[in-house]
Design a protein around this motif. Sequence first.
Motif, PDB file in Angstrom:
ATOM      1  N   MET A   1      -0.732   4.917 -20.175  1.00  0.00           N
ATOM      2  CA  MET A   1       0.081   3.714 -20.417  1.00  0.00           C
ATOM      3  C   MET A   1      -0.073   3.289 -21.855  1.00  0.00           C
TER       4      MET A   1
ATOM      5  N   VAL B   1       7.852  -6.440 -13.585  1.00  0.00           N
ATOM      6  CA  VAL B   1       6.970  -7.602 -13.426  1.00  0.00           C
ATOM      7  C   VAL B   1       7.582  -8.868 -13.998  1.00  0.00           C
TER       8      VAL B   1
ATOM      9  N   ASP C   1       6.093   8.914 -13.942  1.00  0.00           N
ATOM     10  CA  ASP C   1       5.238   7.942 -13.263  1.00  0.00           C
ATOM     11  C   ASP C   1       5.859   6.550 -13.274  1.00  0.00           C
TER      12      ASP C   1
ATOM     13  N   PHE D   1       7.687   5.459 -10.036  1.00  0.00           N
ATOM     14  CA  PHE D   1       7.000   5.377  -8.738  1.00  0.00           C
ATOM     15  C   PHE D   1       7.204   4.060  -8.017  1.00  0.00           C
TER      16      PHE D   1
ATOM     17  N   VAL E   1       4.866  -2.225 -16.450  1.00  0.00           N
ATOM     18  CA  VAL E   1       4.077  -2.332 -15.215  1.00  0.00           C
ATOM     19  C   VAL E   1       3.065  -3.468 -15.260  1.00  0.00           C
ATOM     20  N   GLY E   2       2.991  -4.209 -16.338  1.00  0.00           N
ATOM     21  CA  GLY E   2       2.044  -5.333 -16.344  1.00  0.00           C
ATOM     22  C   GLY E   2       2.183  -6.173 -17.584  1.00  0.00           C
TER      23      GLY E   2
ATOM     24  N   LYS F   1       0.848  -7.984 -12.606  1.00  0.00           N
ATOM     25  CA  LYS F   1       1.137  -6.558 -12.808  1.00  0.00           C
ATOM     26  C   LYS F   1       1.719  -5.982 -11.531  1.00  0.00           C
ATOM     27  N   GLU F   2       2.079  -4.710 -11.603  1.00  0.00           N
ATOM     28  CA  GLU F   2       2.718  -4.015 -10.503  1.00  0.00           C
ATOM     29  C   GLU F   2       1.756  -3.991  -9.317  1.00  0.00           C
TER      30      GLU F   2
ATOM     31  N   ASN G   1       0.881  -1.897  -7.092  1.00  0.00           N
ATOM     32  CA  ASN G   1       0.006  -0.752  -6.861  1.00  0.00           C
ATOM     33  C   ASN G   1      -1.151  -0.708  -7.848  1.00  0.00           C
ATOM     34  N   LEU G   2      -1.100  -1.522  -8.897  1.00  0.00           N
ATOM     35  CA  LEU G   2      -2.176  -1.499  -9.892  1.00  0.00           C
ATOM     36  C   LEU G   2      -3.260  -2.502  -9.544  1.00  0.00           C
TER      37      LEU G   2
ATOM     38  N   ARG H   1      -3.424   9.759 -10.458  1.00  0.00           N
ATOM     39  CA  ARG H   1      -3.337   9.235  -9.084  1.00  0.00           C
ATOM     40  C   ARG H   1      -4.285   9.982  -8.168  1.00  0.00           C
TER      41      ARG H   1
ATOM     42  N   ASN I   1       1.096   5.676  -4.870  1.00  0.00           N
ATOM     43  CA  ASN I   1       2.201   5.637  -5.842  1.00  0.00           C
ATOM     44  C   ASN I   1       1.959   4.576  -6.902  1.00  0.00           C
TER      45      ASN I   1
ATOM     46  N   PRO J   1       2.020   3.471 -10.698  1.00  0.00           N
ATOM     47  CA  PRO J   1       2.701   3.951 -11.900  1.00  0.00           C
ATOM     48  C   PRO J   1       1.725   4.054 -13.069  1.00  0.00           C
ATOM     49  N   ILE J   2       0.899   5.099 -13.092  1.00  0.00           N
ATOM     50  CA  ILE J   2      -0.090   5.197 -14.175  1.00  0.00           C
ATOM     51  C   ILE J   2       0.047   6.559 -14.839  1.00  0.00           C
TER      52      ILE J   2
END
Lengths: 96, 88
Positions: free
Chosen positions: A1, A47, A62, A65, A79-80, B15-16, B18-19, B63, B70, B72-73
Amino acid sequence: MFFGRVAGTVVAARKDVHLEGKKLMVVARADHNGNRTGGMLVAVDYVQAGYGDFVYLAKSKDAGFPVPERNAPIDAGIVGIIDHTTVVGEQVDACM
Amino acid sequence: MYVGKVVGTVVSTCKEKNLKGLKLLIVFNVFEQDRSRTEIAVDAAGAGVGDYVLVTIDGGAARMALGVENAPINNAVIGIIDYPELYD
């Protein structure tokens, strides 16, 4: 990331069917202190980031996902949102 | 994979999903000249700031290391290196 700063939004009426309902944002690459290092890209926002937010993104497949269907053509996704980063030696607050 | 060094941590509450529960570290590639090109890696080996670590570059490997279906990393810290050595 990798790190990024949200720089703008993208509105596209005609786009891939998998991107429907996804918010597209223009993100400038940044370093761990939040300063822009150039290089703009468009990323799907997961987000609800706003303009100027210090965010981090996932790249390549990725980033797709979080979307349920696996064949969404997404190669970058926010993603964050970063509250703050602590780098050895200095604490950097994200809202500066 | 590349040899990285952990220089910091990231706190991110929004954050997402899944994180959730994953520790985020700031790493840079030790064998690269440009030390400002840092990346975020999810910690799967209990590494701390200042450690030399082994970092994946592909999300699938990340992962697998974390056992998260799943997330997202892209990068995950999968090992702590005692001493990286470059011969040339």
